[in-house]
Scaffold this active site. Structure first.
Site, PDB file in Angstrom:
ATOM      1  N   ASP A   1      -6.218   5.187   1.570  1.00 23.61           N
ATOM      2  CA  ASP A   1      -6.500   3.769   1.475  1.00 23.61           C
ATOM      3  C   ASP A   1      -7.855   3.496   2.132  1.00 23.61           C
ATOM      4  O   ASP A   1      -8.215   4.157   3.110  1.00 23.61           O
ATOM      5  CB  ASP A   1      -5.396   3.017   2.231  1.00 23.61           C
ATOM      6  CG  ASP A   1      -5.142   1.638   1.692  1.00 23.61           C
ATOM      7  OD1 ASP A   1      -6.090   0.837   1.698  1.00 23.61           O
ATOM      8  OD2 ASP A   1      -4.012   1.368   1.280  1.00 23.61           O
TER       9      ASP A   1
ATOM     10  N   HIS B   1       0.825  -1.202   0.000  1.00 24.31           N
ATOM     11  CA  HIS B   1       0.000   0.000   0.000  1.00 24.31           C
ATOM     12  C   HIS B   1       0.863   1.257   0.000  1.00 24.31           C
ATOM     13  O   HIS B   1       0.580   2.231  -0.704  1.00 24.31           O
ATOM     14  CB  HIS B   1      -0.913  -0.009   1.225  1.00 24.31           C
ATOM     15  CG  HIS B   1      -1.798  -1.218   1.312  1.00 24.31           C
ATOM     16  ND1 HIS B   1      -3.171  -1.145   1.254  1.00 24.31           N
ATOM     17  CD2 HIS B   1      -1.507  -2.536   1.458  1.00 24.31           C
ATOM     18  CE1 HIS B   1      -3.691  -2.357   1.364  1.00 24.31           C
ATOM     19  NE2 HIS B   1      -2.687  -3.216   1.486  1.00 24.31           N
TER      20      HIS B   1
END
Length: 461
Positions: free
Chosen positions: A125, A19
């Protein structure tokens, strides 16, 4: 040329390598429009992202990409457990939970930026929605949810969750495998906490291209008619930038001496922890395949990759010396430049856990895959690669059981991918996708047009 210097971006990635890297790559794309980007994380994870950054020169963008590292209370993570019944990296859960401590410093940053910016665009995210929730009290701030997974996975996940409301005329969808058990209850609970905050998002950003997943982007838009979607990927560069005078990794020099498309690259990412028996079987399988290979043999990440001892996997006696002396392969136990390895002309295949970063990087560089999914989105990514795009073979299909994959099965998969007519045909298809992806991110390409559309949207008056 600057679109609007009064617009600023804030990137808030989840605290895991797959991520961190994606939103750092996305920061490069946004900064190319002369829009300042503020990339935020914990002190530990900023150091991690910076040390593993590859493909372009981060320092060359330091006038537009501003990195903010926020100290948070120490979190204690257990060591990775190779014998855990689920391959999900549950050892990282304490680090994931510690992300809650970023809420206050992120809020302070947003408040500070709001005083001089016309608009603050927050890319977060999905699993960080609660961290940025205070944007709602800032009148000139808006959020966009970054989906770190493939569109194929995202659509099928929501489709399953909604009870499959759209009729599937797609054979792939009709034969989808169940992925129940690929995530831990703890991560699912963390995800559930984000839902109320995700609802306030102004749209979704995907690190993918219509050249790869156009059909499933259309299906997702049919399923989520009220949401805006932008497919802007791949975020990673399609051409690798070498820093001047930077010493190349030793495995790249070894690749220089190998024949074109003759080497299989083996790596299971940053979250996979294999048993000693499985490592032994992989070693024997690779050697018995008779094919050239580079194997990245590292243990799974801990919560803080810079502290404590790292488990060193044991290989058969004399193995490393034997395969190196025979010129068959190389074992790499440190961090390796995956983009550069995949971009090398000698690399002909990639044995992978099918994390979306790895899949997308392999597609970008035109390398077919031998798939071995472990957890999370990886089983569905494997289906995308092997069944939809037909760019890979299955080493092991996903099951909840932690079954041992035998050396013969591994050797056969390697030979099939590297030294068979079927493998050659996959490389030809992979080269076609590589060209299509490059066209999609070039001026006038579908991904570039979606990025332009997104920039136009966020710089609107």
């Amino acid at each position: 040329m600057a679109k609007d210097k009064k617009v600023v971006f804030v990137m808030v990635p989840f605290l895991a390598q797959g991520h961190l890297g994606q939103l750092l790559h996305f920061s490069r794309l946004i900064s190319s429009y002369n829009i300042p980007v503020h990339y935020v994380s914990t002190t530990t994870h900023i150091r991690q992202a910076s040390s593993r950054h590859q493909g372009w020169d981060l320092l060359a963008h330091d006038n537009m990409i501003h990195v903010h590292e926020f100290p948070i209370p120490a979190f204690l993570c257990p060591d990775p457990n190779p014998n855990a019944p689920c391959k999900f990296p549950s050892q990282l859960q304490p680090a994931f939970e510690a992300s809650v401590h970023l809420r206050e410093p992120v809020c302070k940053l947003l408040t500070s930026l709001s005083a001089t910016a016309r608009r603050i665009v927050i890319i977060h995210d999905y699993l960080m929605a609660s961290v940025v929730q205070d944007f709602a009290s800032i009148p000139n701030a808006e959020t966009y949810t970054f989906q770190t997974c493939s569109c194929f996975f995202t659509f099928t996940y929501y489709w399953d969750y909604a009870g499959r409301p759209i009729a599937a005329d797609d054979q792939i969808l009709q034969e989808l495998i169940s992925t129940e058990g690929s995530l831990t209850p703890e991560l699912l609970a963390l995800g559930a906490k984000q839902e109320i905050h995700v609802e306030k998002s102004s749209g979704e950003i995907f690190n993918t291209s219509r050249a790869i997943e156009g059909h499933y982007l259309d299906l997702l838009r049919t399923l989520q008619v009220t949401k805006k979607h932008w497919a802007i990927g791949p975020f990673n560069p399609v051409d690798i930038c070498q820093k001047p005078n930077k010493k190349r990794h030793k495995c790249l020099e070894w690749l220089d001496n190998q024949a074109s498309s003759s080497v299989i690259y083996v790596s299971f990412g940053t979250t996979t922890c294999l048993t000693d028996k499985q490592i032994h079987a992989i070693a024997v399988g690779l050697e018995n395949s008779g094919q050239k290979f580079i194997w990245i043999l590292r243990d799974a990440d801990k919560g803080d990759i810079f502290t404590g001892d790292v488990r060193k996997a044991e290989l058969p006696t004399g193995y490393e010396d034997r395969i190196l002396e025979a010129g068959q392969g190389m074992i790499v136990r440190d961090w390796a430049p995956q983009l550069e390895i995949l971009a090398h002309t000698s690399t002909g295949g990639f044995m992978s856990h099918c994390g979306w970063n790895s899949c997308l990087e392999s597609l970008t560089m035109g390398v077919p895959m031998a798939t071995w999914p472990m957890h999370s989105d990886q089983p569905r990514n494997s289906e995308l690669i092997t069944k939809v795009l037909k760019l890979g073979i299955v080493v092991k299909g996903w099951t909840r059981e932690n079954d041992l994959v035998g050396s013969l099965q591994i050797a056969n998969a390697v030979k099939k991918l590297i030294a068979s007519k079927e493998g050659d045909e996959m490389r030809k298809r992979a080269a076609d996708y590589k060209n299509a992806i490059r066209e999609s991110v070039a001026e006038g390409g579908v991904s570039r047009l979606e990025l332009d559309s997104f920039i136009d949207h966020i710089t609107r008056e």
